[in-house]
Design an enzyme around this catalytic site. Structure first.
Site, mmCIF file in Angstrom:
data_model
loop_
_atom_site.group_PDB
_atom_site.id
_atom_site.type_symbol
_atom_site.label_atom_id
_atom_site.label_comp_id
_atom_site.label_asym_id
_atom_site.label_seq_id
_atom_site.Cartn_x
_atom_site.Cartn_y
_atom_site.Cartn_z
ATOM 1 N N THR A 1 0.840 -1.178 0.000
ATOM 2 C CA THR A 1 0.000 0.000 0.000
ATOM 3 C C THR A 1 0.887 1.243 0.000
ATOM 4 O O THR A 1 2.069 1.182 0.356
ATOM 5 C CB THR A 1 -0.933 0.002 1.231
ATOM 6 O OG1 THR A 1 -1.900 1.047 1.088
ATOM 7 C CG2 THR A 1 -0.152 0.192 2.516
ATOM 8 N N GLU A 2 0.314 2.369 -0.444
ATOM 9 C CA GLU A 2 1.037 3.652 -0.459
ATOM 10 C C GLU A 2 2.307 3.602 -1.297
ATOM 11 O O GLU A 2 3.352 4.124 -0.901
ATOM 12 C CB GLU A 2 1.376 4.097 0.971
ATOM 13 C CG GLU A 2 0.176 4.305 1.874
ATOM 14 C CD GLU A 2 -0.766 5.401 1.374
ATOM 15 O OE1 GLU A 2 -0.270 6.390 0.795
ATOM 16 O OE2 GLU A 2 -1.982 5.253 1.552
ATOM 17 N N ILE A 3 2.207 2.973 -2.476
ATOM 18 C CA ILE A 3 3.374 2.951 -3.364
ATOM 19 C C ILE A 3 3.041 3.608 -4.718
ATOM 20 O O ILE A 3 3.765 3.430 -5.684
ATOM 21 C CB ILE A 3 3.928 1.516 -3.573
ATOM 22 C CG1 ILE A 3 2.843 0.503 -3.925
ATOM 23 C CG2 ILE A 3 4.659 1.063 -2.326
ATOM 24 C CD1 ILE A 3 2.522 0.431 -5.363
ATOM 25 N N GLY A 4 1.948 4.352 -4.763
ATOM 26 C CA GLY A 4 1.628 5.108 -5.974
ATOM 27 C C GLY A 4 0.844 4.332 -7.009
ATOM 28 O O GLY A 4 0.914 4.645 -8.206
ATOM 29 N N LYS A 5 0.077 3.356 -6.572
ATOM 30 C CA LYS A 5 -0.691 2.541 -7.512
ATOM 31 C C LYS A 5 -1.672 3.383 -8.323
ATOM 32 O O LYS A 5 -1.765 3.257 -9.542
ATOM 33 C CB LYS A 5 -1.423 1.451 -6.719
ATOM 34 C CG LYS A 5 -2.074 0.374 -7.548
ATOM 35 C CD LYS A 5 -2.478 -0.806 -6.696
ATOM 36 C CE LYS A 5 -3.499 -0.509 -5.638
ATOM 37 N NZ LYS A 5 -2.961 -0.032 -4.352
ATOM 38 N N THR A 6 -2.396 4.272 -7.644
ATOM 39 C CA THR A 6 -3.352 5.130 -8.344
ATOM 40 C C THR A 6 -2.650 6.135 -9.242
ATOM 41 O O THR A 6 -3.108 6.423 -10.355
ATOM 42 C CB THR A 6 -4.252 5.863 -7.342
ATOM 43 O OG1 THR A 6 -4.964 4.913 -6.551
ATOM 44 C CG2 THR A 6 -5.251 6.755 -8.058
ATOM 45 N N THR A 7 -1.529 6.664 -8.771
ATOM 46 C CA THR A 7 -0.758 7.610 -9.582
ATOM 47 C C THR A 7 -0.370 6.976 -10.915
ATOM 48 O O THR A 7 -0.498 7.600 -11.977
ATOM 49 C CB THR A 7 0.505 8.040 -8.823
ATOM 50 O OG1 THR A 7 0.123 8.711 -7.622
ATOM 51 C CG2 THR A 7 1.366 8.966 -9.671
ATOM 52 N N LYS B 1 -12.590 1.271 -9.335
ATOM 53 C CA LYS B 1 -11.940 0.962 -8.060
ATOM 54 C C LYS B 1 -13.064 0.457 -7.171
ATOM 55 O O LYS B 1 -13.701 1.244 -6.453
ATOM 56 C CB LYS B 1 -11.251 2.192 -7.463
ATOM 57 C CG LYS B 1 -10.410 1.848 -6.228
ATOM 58 C CD LYS B 1 -9.625 3.043 -5.752
ATOM 59 C CE LYS B 1 -8.820 2.705 -4.489
ATOM 60 N NZ LYS B 1 -7.750 1.716 -4.757
ATOM 61 N N SER C 1 -11.342 2.459 1.015
ATOM 62 C CA SER C 1 -11.507 2.956 2.381
ATOM 63 C C SER C 1 -10.737 4.262 2.507
ATOM 64 O O SER C 1 -9.980 4.634 1.620
ATOM 65 C CB SER C 1 -11.028 1.915 3.395
ATOM 66 O OG SER C 1 -9.700 1.500 3.104
ATOM 67 N N ASP D 1 -8.467 8.566 -4.592
ATOM 68 C CA ASP D 1 -7.935 7.704 -5.641
ATOM 69 C C ASP D 1 -8.989 7.448 -6.713
ATOM 70 O O ASP D 1 -8.709 7.500 -7.918
ATOM 71 C CB ASP D 1 -7.465 6.373 -5.053
ATOM 72 C CG ASP D 1 -6.224 6.535 -4.195
ATOM 73 O OD1 ASP D 1 -5.596 7.604 -4.251
ATOM 74 O OD2 ASP D 1 -5.890 5.591 -3.461
ATOM 75 N N GLU E 1 -8.588 -1.091 -10.513
ATOM 76 C CA GLU E 1 -7.542 -0.936 -9.494
ATOM 77 C C GLU E 1 -7.934 -1.623 -8.194
ATOM 78 O O GLU E 1 -9.055 -1.439 -7.686
ATOM 79 C CB GLU E 1 -7.259 0.544 -9.217
ATOM 80 C CG GLU E 1 -6.073 0.728 -8.272
ATOM 81 C CD GLU E 1 -5.897 2.158 -7.812
ATOM 82 O OE1 GLU E 1 -5.511 2.340 -6.646
ATOM 83 O OE2 GLU E 1 -6.149 3.073 -8.616
ATOM 84 N N GLY E 2 -7.011 -2.407 -7.672
ATOM 85 C CA GLY E 2 -7.237 -3.067 -6.397
ATOM 86 C C GLY E 2 -6.996 -2.112 -5.239
ATOM 87 O O GLY E 2 -6.930 -0.891 -5.396
ATOM 88 N N ALA E 3 -6.870 -2.691 -4.055
ATOM 89 C CA ALA E 3 -6.583 -1.913 -2.852
ATOM 90 C C ALA E 3 -5.391 -2.566 -2.169
ATOM 91 O O ALA E 3 -5.426 -3.759 -1.879
ATOM 92 C CB ALA E 3 -7.791 -1.895 -1.919
ATOM 93 N N GLY E 4 -4.333 -1.791 -1.943
ATOM 94 C CA GLY E 4 -3.151 -2.382 -1.323
ATOM 95 C C GLY E 4 -2.452 -3.347 -2.257
ATOM 96 O O GLY E 4 -2.325 -3.104 -3.453
ATOM 97 N N PRO F 1 10.170 8.453 -12.249
ATOM 98 C CA PRO F 1 11.005 9.018 -11.191
ATOM 99 C C PRO F 1 10.161 9.674 -10.112
ATOM 100 O O PRO F 1 8.952 9.862 -10.274
ATOM 101 C CB PRO F 1 11.863 10.044 -11.945
ATOM 102 C CG PRO F 1 10.994 10.472 -13.077
ATOM 103 C CD PRO F 1 10.232 9.241 -13.497
ATOM 104 N N LEU G 1 8.528 12.441 -8.703
ATOM 105 C CA LEU G 1 8.124 13.696 -9.323
ATOM 106 C C LEU G 1 7.614 14.690 -8.287
ATOM 107 O O LEU G 1 6.873 14.308 -7.368
ATOM 108 C CB LEU G 1 7.028 13.444 -10.364
ATOM 109 C CG LEU G 1 7.394 12.519 -11.532
ATOM 110 C CD1 LEU G 1 6.152 12.156 -12.331
ATOM 111 C CD2 LEU G 1 8.435 13.183 -12.421
#
Length: 231
Positions: free
Chosen positions: A12-18, A38, A42, A55, A117-120, A206, A208
């Site tokens: 989680t929190e690795i920029g999946k949505t980005t 999505k 949560s 997201d 898109e999944g979650a986590g 990179p 950004l």
């Protein structure tokens, strides 16, 4: 030819949505119609229009088809906790059937390029013994893996790729998202990922200052997903 992919991450929190928004933007730039889902989120904010997830809104903003928020994100929960816990607190049975129906309706709209898109990460729990990974299995979707590049990412990426293949799905591609620009031996780590992951690298994004969909898209090559994507 329409194509759809499930987007997961190494954590989680690795920029999946980005990255997902960047992929959708890149597809639109090539003249492809886009849609996204999505199915569960949560950490949503209470607004005048109801619960809204940042997201999901980012994905909706890159959909060229006229989708409503509820179509993109049918299950939204306020607590910023694991989705199965948030659903349990809300008295909702979070299972594959509940998630698959709304996603199928989005995919049925026939966009040239669709993302779910999944979650986590890959093994996010649902109700009972089910996992969110059971959703792309039920839908038969190939997977795009977002690798959050930082210390430990090689192990996470390889284990996730192995789990995807063991579940009978195809890893269509992966994206290196450099979440820690100070990662030691960055180039060597990226080279090892390229050696170990059984799919093409769709791009190296990179760290950004402003990770807008357009900025992210400039680092991605959708053509590596298949011949239906124009260069």
């Amino acid at each position: 030819m329409a194509a759809a992919y499930f987007v997961t991450g190494t954590d989680t929190e690795i920029g999946k949505t980005t990255i997902a928004a960047g992929l959708l933007h890149a597809a639109r730039a090539k003249g492809l119609s886009t849609a996204a889902a999505k199915p569960v989120a949560s950490g949503c904010e209470d607004t005048a229009d109801g619960l809204r997830n940042g997201d999901a809104l980012a994905l909706l903003g890159e959909c060229s088809l006229p989708l409503t928020y509820e179509e993109v994100n049918p299950l939204a929960f306020a607590p910023a906790i694991a989705p199965h816990l948030a659903a349990r607190e809300a008295g909702i049975q979070l299972d594959v059937d509940t998630l698959a129906g709304p996603v199928r309706r989005v995919l049925a709209k026939g966009a040239d390029f669709s993302l779910v898109e999944g979650a986590g990460g890959w093994r996010v729990p649902l109700a009972g013994s089910a996992n969110l990974s059971d959703l792309p299995i039920a839908l038969g979707l190939p997977v795009i893996l977002v690798v959050g590049v930082r210390l430990g990412c090689i192990n996470h990426a390889v284990l996730t790729a192995e789990a995807i293949q063991r579940d009978g799905l195809r890893l269509a591609g992966w994206v290196a998202n450099v979440v820690d620009p100070h990662t030691s031996r960055l180039e060597e780590n990226l080279a090892t990922l390229a050696e170990r992951l059984p799919a093409p690298c769709l791009g190296r994004v990179p760290h950004l200052a402003e990770a807008s969909p357009a900025a992210v898209a400039s680092h991605l090559d959708l053509a590596l997903l298949g011949t239906f994507i124009p260069r």
